[in-house]
Design an enzyme around this catalytic site. Structure first.
Site, PDB file in Angstrom:
ATOM      1  N   ASP A  33      11.703 -16.120   0.903  1.00  0.00           N
ATOM      2  CA  ASP A  33      10.539 -16.155   0.016  1.00  0.00           C
ATOM      3  C   ASP A  33       9.346 -16.703   0.804  1.00  0.00           C
ATOM      4  O   ASP A  33       9.501 -17.703   1.527  1.00  0.00           O
ATOM      5  CB  ASP A  33      10.861 -17.072  -1.175  1.00  0.00           C
ATOM      6  CG  ASP A  33       9.897 -16.861  -2.330  1.00  0.00           C
ATOM      7  OD1 ASP A  33       8.671 -16.885  -2.083  1.00  0.00           O
ATOM      8  OD2 ASP A  33      10.366 -16.667  -3.461  1.00  0.00           O
ATOM      9  N   LEU A  55       3.951  -7.436   5.229  1.00  0.00           N
ATOM     10  CA  LEU A  55       3.273  -6.568   4.259  1.00  0.00           C
ATOM     11  C   LEU A  55       3.341  -7.189   2.871  1.00  0.00           C
ATOM     12  O   LEU A  55       2.925  -6.580   1.882  1.00  0.00           O
ATOM     13  CB  LEU A  55       3.928  -5.177   4.239  1.00  0.00           C
ATOM     14  CG  LEU A  55       4.211  -4.536   5.600  1.00  0.00           C
ATOM     15  CD1 LEU A  55       4.793  -3.136   5.418  1.00  0.00           C
ATOM     16  CD2 LEU A  55       2.940  -4.462   6.441  1.00  0.00           C
ATOM     17  N   ALA A  57       2.578  -9.561  -0.319  1.00  0.00           N
ATOM     18  CA  ALA A  57       1.399 -10.215  -0.907  1.00  0.00           C
ATOM     19  C   ALA A  57       1.425 -10.002  -2.410  1.00  0.00           C
ATOM     20  O   ALA A  57       2.102  -9.104  -2.901  1.00  0.00           O
ATOM     21  CB  ALA A  57       0.111  -9.611  -0.354  1.00  0.00           C
ATOM     22  N   SER A  59      -0.757  -8.217  -4.368  1.00  0.00           N
ATOM     23  CA  SER A  59      -1.711  -7.253  -3.811  1.00  0.00           C
ATOM     24  C   SER A  59      -2.590  -6.587  -4.857  1.00  0.00           C
ATOM     25  O   SER A  59      -3.478  -5.813  -4.507  1.00  0.00           O
ATOM     26  CB  SER A  59      -0.960  -6.179  -3.024  1.00  0.00           C
ATOM     27  OG  SER A  59      -0.154  -5.431  -3.906  1.00  0.00           O
ATOM     28  N   SER A 110      -6.862  -6.784   4.965  1.00  0.00           N
ATOM     29  CA  SER A 110      -7.348  -5.841   3.952  1.00  0.00           C
ATOM     30  C   SER A 110      -8.852  -5.636   4.028  1.00  0.00           C
ATOM     31  O   SER A 110      -9.617  -6.578   4.275  1.00  0.00           O
ATOM     32  CB  SER A 110      -7.000  -6.378   2.566  1.00  0.00           C
ATOM     33  OG  SER A 110      -7.719  -5.680   1.567  1.00  0.00           O
ATOM     34  N   GLU A 112     -10.569  -5.478   1.575  1.00  0.00           N
ATOM     35  CA  GLU A 112     -11.137  -6.332   0.516  1.00  0.00           C
ATOM     36  C   GLU A 112     -11.825  -7.565   1.109  1.00  0.00           C
ATOM     37  O   GLU A 112     -12.631  -8.212   0.440  1.00  0.00           O
ATOM     38  CB  GLU A 112     -10.041  -6.768  -0.449  1.00  0.00           C
ATOM     39  CG  GLU A 112      -9.635  -5.710  -1.458  1.00  0.00           C
ATOM     40  CD  GLU A 112     -10.728  -5.411  -2.488  1.00  0.00           C
ATOM     41  OE1 GLU A 112     -11.190  -6.341  -3.151  1.00  0.00           O
ATOM     42  OE2 GLU A 112     -11.124  -4.243  -2.600  1.00  0.00           O
ATOM     43  N   TYR A 134      -8.026 -12.727  -4.151  1.00  0.00           N
ATOM     44  CA  TYR A 134      -7.182 -11.936  -3.238  1.00  0.00           C
ATOM     45  C   TYR A 134      -7.879 -11.756  -1.888  1.00  0.00           C
ATOM     46  O   TYR A 134      -7.294 -11.986  -0.824  1.00  0.00           O
ATOM     47  CB  TYR A 134      -6.881 -10.565  -3.872  1.00  0.00           C
ATOM     48  CG  TYR A 134      -6.258  -9.584  -2.912  1.00  0.00           C
ATOM     49  CD1 TYR A 134      -4.883  -9.591  -2.672  1.00  0.00           C
ATOM     50  CD2 TYR A 134      -7.042  -8.645  -2.226  1.00  0.00           C
ATOM     51  CE1 TYR A 134      -4.319  -8.699  -1.768  1.00  0.00           C
ATOM     52  CE2 TYR A 134      -6.473  -7.751  -1.328  1.00  0.00           C
ATOM     53  CZ  TYR A 134      -5.115  -7.781  -1.108  1.00  0.00           C
ATOM     54  OH  TYR A 134      -4.548  -6.903  -0.219  1.00  0.00           O
ATOM     55  N   LYS A 138      -6.689 -13.128   1.778  1.00  0.00           N
ATOM     56  CA  LYS A 138      -6.460 -12.220   2.913  1.00  0.00           C
ATOM     57  C   LYS A 138      -7.291 -12.648   4.134  1.00  0.00           C
ATOM     58  O   LYS A 138      -6.850 -12.527   5.281  1.00  0.00           O
ATOM     59  CB  LYS A 138      -6.794 -10.777   2.522  1.00  0.00           C
ATOM     60  CG  LYS A 138      -5.673 -10.076   1.769  1.00  0.00           C
ATOM     61  CD  LYS A 138      -4.534  -9.687   2.699  1.00  0.00           C
ATOM     62  CE  LYS A 138      -3.382  -9.033   1.968  1.00  0.00           C
ATOM     63  NZ  LYS A 138      -2.230  -8.751   2.819  1.00  0.00           N
ATOM     64  N   ARG A 169       2.925   4.654  -4.821  1.00  0.00           N
ATOM     65  CA  ARG A 169       1.960   3.635  -5.220  1.00  0.00           C
ATOM     66  C   ARG A 169       2.250   3.173  -6.657  1.00  0.00           C
ATOM     67  O   ARG A 169       2.576   3.983  -7.532  1.00  0.00           O
ATOM     68  CB  ARG A 169       0.571   4.272  -5.150  1.00  0.00           C
ATOM     69  CG  ARG A 169      -0.607   3.356  -5.421  1.00  0.00           C
ATOM     70  CD  ARG A 169      -0.675   2.217  -4.462  1.00  0.00           C
ATOM     71  NE  ARG A 169      -2.028   1.948  -4.003  1.00  0.00           N
ATOM     72  CZ  ARG A 169      -2.415   0.749  -3.562  1.00  0.00           C
ATOM     73  NH1 ARG A 169      -1.577  -0.270  -3.551  1.00  0.00           N
ATOM     74  NH2 ARG A 169      -3.632   0.572  -3.100  1.00  0.00           N
TER      75      ARG A 169
HETATM   76  O1  G4F Z   1      -6.854   0.829  -6.831  1.00  0.00           O
HETATM   77  P1  G4F Z   1      -7.495  -0.490  -6.921  1.00  0.00           P
HETATM   78  O2  G4F Z   1      -6.905  -1.465  -7.875  1.00  0.00           O
HETATM   79  O3  G4F Z   1      -7.543  -1.029  -5.425  1.00  0.00           O
HETATM   80  P2  G4F Z   1      -8.410  -2.174  -4.691  1.00  0.00           P
HETATM   81  O4  G4F Z   1      -8.882  -3.209  -5.637  1.00  0.00           O
HETATM   82  O5  G4F Z   1      -9.453  -1.492  -3.883  1.00  0.00           O
HETATM   83  O6  G4F Z   1      -7.331  -2.848  -3.744  1.00  0.00           O
HETATM   84  C1  G4F Z   1      -6.332  -2.097  -3.066  1.00  0.00           C
HETATM   85  O7  G4F Z   1      -6.764  -1.772  -1.753  1.00  0.00           O
HETATM   86  C2  G4F Z   1      -6.960  -2.901  -0.880  1.00  0.00           C
HETATM   87  C3  G4F Z   1      -7.366  -2.364   0.483  1.00  0.00           C
HETATM   88  O8  G4F Z   1      -8.734  -2.352   0.527  1.00  0.00           O
HETATM   89  C4  G4F Z   1      -5.682  -3.707  -0.775  1.00  0.00           C
HETATM   90  F1  G4F Z   1      -5.879  -4.773   0.036  1.00  0.00           F
HETATM   91  C5  G4F Z   1      -5.265  -4.168  -2.159  1.00  0.00           C
HETATM   92  O9  G4F Z   1      -4.033  -4.877  -2.099  1.00  0.00           O
HETATM   93  C6  G4F Z   1      -5.077  -2.948  -3.041  1.00  0.00           C
HETATM   94  O10 G4F Z   1      -4.001  -2.183  -2.512  1.00  0.00           O
HETATM   95  O11 G4F Z   1      -9.051  -0.329  -7.341  1.00  0.00           O
HETATM   96  C7  G4F Z   1      -9.934   0.497  -6.623  1.00  0.00           C
HETATM   97  C8  G4F Z   1     -11.256   0.606  -7.364  1.00  0.00           C
HETATM   98  C9  G4F Z   1     -11.871  -0.746  -7.780  1.00  0.00           C
HETATM   99  O12 G4F Z   1     -13.234  -0.736  -7.481  1.00  0.00           O
HETATM  100  C10 G4F Z   1     -11.679  -0.794  -9.283  1.00  0.00           C
HETATM  101  O13 G4F Z   1     -12.661  -1.547  -9.989  1.00  0.00           O
HETATM  102  O14 G4F Z   1     -11.048   1.317  -8.571  1.00  0.00           O
HETATM  103  C11 G4F Z   1     -11.769   0.679  -9.615  1.00  0.00           C
HETATM  104  N1  G4F Z   1     -11.147   1.016 -10.904  1.00  0.00           N
HETATM  105  C12 G4F Z   1     -11.785   1.662 -11.917  1.00  0.00           C
HETATM  106  N2  G4F Z   1     -10.959   1.769 -12.974  1.00  0.00           N
HETATM  107  C13 G4F Z   1      -9.913   0.701 -11.306  1.00  0.00           C
HETATM  108  C14 G4F Z   1      -9.785   1.164 -12.602  1.00  0.00           C
HETATM  109  N3  G4F Z   1      -8.901   0.079 -10.662  1.00  0.00           N
HETATM  110  C15 G4F Z   1      -7.724  -0.084 -11.327  1.00  0.00           C
HETATM  111  N4  G4F Z   1      -6.700  -0.682 -10.684  1.00  0.00           N
HETATM  112  N5  G4F Z   1      -7.565   0.344 -12.623  1.00  0.00           N
HETATM  113  C16 G4F Z   1      -8.569   0.978 -13.318  1.00  0.00           C
HETATM  114  O15 G4F Z   1      -8.414   1.350 -14.478  1.00  0.00           O
END
Ligand code: G4F
Length: 320
Positions: A33, A55, A57, A59, A110, A112, A134, A138, A169
């Site tokens: 862990d 890998l 986290a 996340s 990331s 992010e 987050y 990171k 995913r």
């Molecule tokens: O798919 P997301 O939740 O990914 P996010 O936040 O970019 O993070 C992912 O990528 C990172 C790499 O840059 C990783 F480090 C992290 O662990 C993860 O894998 O959201 C992407 C975008 C955001 O701007 C969010 O506000 O989509 C927008 N969004 C709009 N509607 C939404 C939604 N995101 C989610 N999850 N759900 C929605 O309904």
């Protein structure tokens, strides 16, 4: 590739073990862990790895506001514990540097960390301005990996990974939520898809391409950090349009925005400059955005057809 792969598995009766076994029968599992230093030392001692890939986290960015302290512990301090396990097991100290055949360490950093971006596209030297607990955690892991490389001479590297996606995913992330949603609506299981910020843009690539880059980073003669992304960015709205077109639907008939999915602070636009990875590793992504989304939509249509429409329900309604 001749690898013997071990996976660290946490918790008692972890339900993911069965799923993992179905996907990858030949991965060996060991308990441990990221919150427990002793368990990581024991794992490194038992496995005697040549390479360690962190890998792990918390996340899902929205969860990092709900459980900020735990995110700091796992996503941030977890990196310290893995590095310490490698350092202690290898007998490395300030007076004893690593020898040949040392354990090589990869940290999944990331995009992010860039958050409110200072320049576009983002390179290895673009300053960080994270916008979530987050992203902050990171950034800690990223700097600590650099610090162990500089302090102890360890082969420790970070890949600054932009969003990487595949049919595996989790459905709480926007790409899979959208491809699953489009497939459910197409097959008549749902009528509507509720999303947050449609204007955010991301550099979305295929996870398989990114794993190839990780392995290449550890195969270099000397350790260095690399940006891994496609260099092409799309908005959530373009993602939605692409996925719904793939099943012959108009997204405007089905998608609504819901304030429950808007984040307290947003990362508006990310776009990678992967030139260093191209020049030094010879890495390039093989799968583009349209192909990736089509792959995910096709996989979800197939999954739903075989599961009677129940796939992904455990996460689909998660708000921040
Ligand atoms: O798919 P997301 O939740 O990914 P996010 O936040 O970019 O993070 C992912 O990528 C990172 C790499 O840059 C990783 F480090 C992290 O662990 C993860 O894998 O959201 C992407 C975008 C955001 O701007 C969010 O506000 O989509 C927008 N969004 C709009 N509607 C939404 C939604 N995101 C989610 N999850 N759900 C929605 O309904």
């Amino acid at each position: 590739m001749g690898y013997e792969v071990w996976g660290l598995i946490r918790g008692q009766a972890n339900p993911r073990v069965r799923h993992l076994r179905q996907l990858l029968g030949d991965v060996r599992l060991i308990r441990g862990d990221l919150l427990d230093q002793g368990s990581l030392i024991a794992a490194v001692e038992r496995v005697q790895p040549d390479e360690v890939y962190n890998l792990a986290a918390i996340s899902y960015v929205p969860m990092s506001w709900q459980q900020a302290e735990l995110t700091g512990e796992v996503t941030g301090l977890g990196v310290l514990r893995v590095l310490e396990a490698i350092r202690v097991c290898s007998g490395i100290s300030s007076s004893r540097t690593p020898g040949r055949g040392q354990i090589r360490f990869y940290q999944a950093s990331s995009s992010e960390m860039y958050g409110q971006v200072r320049e576009s596209p983002q390179t290895e030297s673009t300053p960080f301005h994270p916008r979530s607990p987050y992203g902050v955690a990171k950034a800690y892991g990223h700097f600590l990996t650099q610090n162990y490389r500089e302090s102890y001479g360890m082969f420790a590297v970070s890949g600054i990974m932009f969003n990487h996606e595949s049919p595996r995913r989790g459905s709480e992330f926007v790409t899979r939520k959208v491809t699953l949603g489009a497939a459910k609506i197409k097959l008549g299981y749902e009528r509507q898809l509720r999303l947050g910020n449609m204007h955010a843009s991301r550099d979305w690539g295929f996870a398989g391409d990114y794993v190839r880059a990780m392995q290449m980073m550890l195969a270099q003669d000397s350790p260095a950090d690399y940006v891994i992304g496609t260099g092409v960015t799309h908005s959530v709205e373009q993602l939605v349009d692409t996925a719904f077109r793939a099943v012959g639907l108009n997204w405007r008939d089905h998608v609504v925005t819901d304030a429950a999915f808007i984040r307290p602070a947003e990362v508006d636009r990310l776009c990678a400059d992967p030139s260093k990875a191209k020049d030094e590793l010879g890495w390039e992504p093989k799968i583009g955005f349209e192909e990736l989304i089509a792959m995910m939509v096709d996989a979800d249509v197939e999954l739903l057809a075989s599961s009677g429409g129940s796939a992904g329900e455990e996460f689909g309604t998660d708000s921040w």
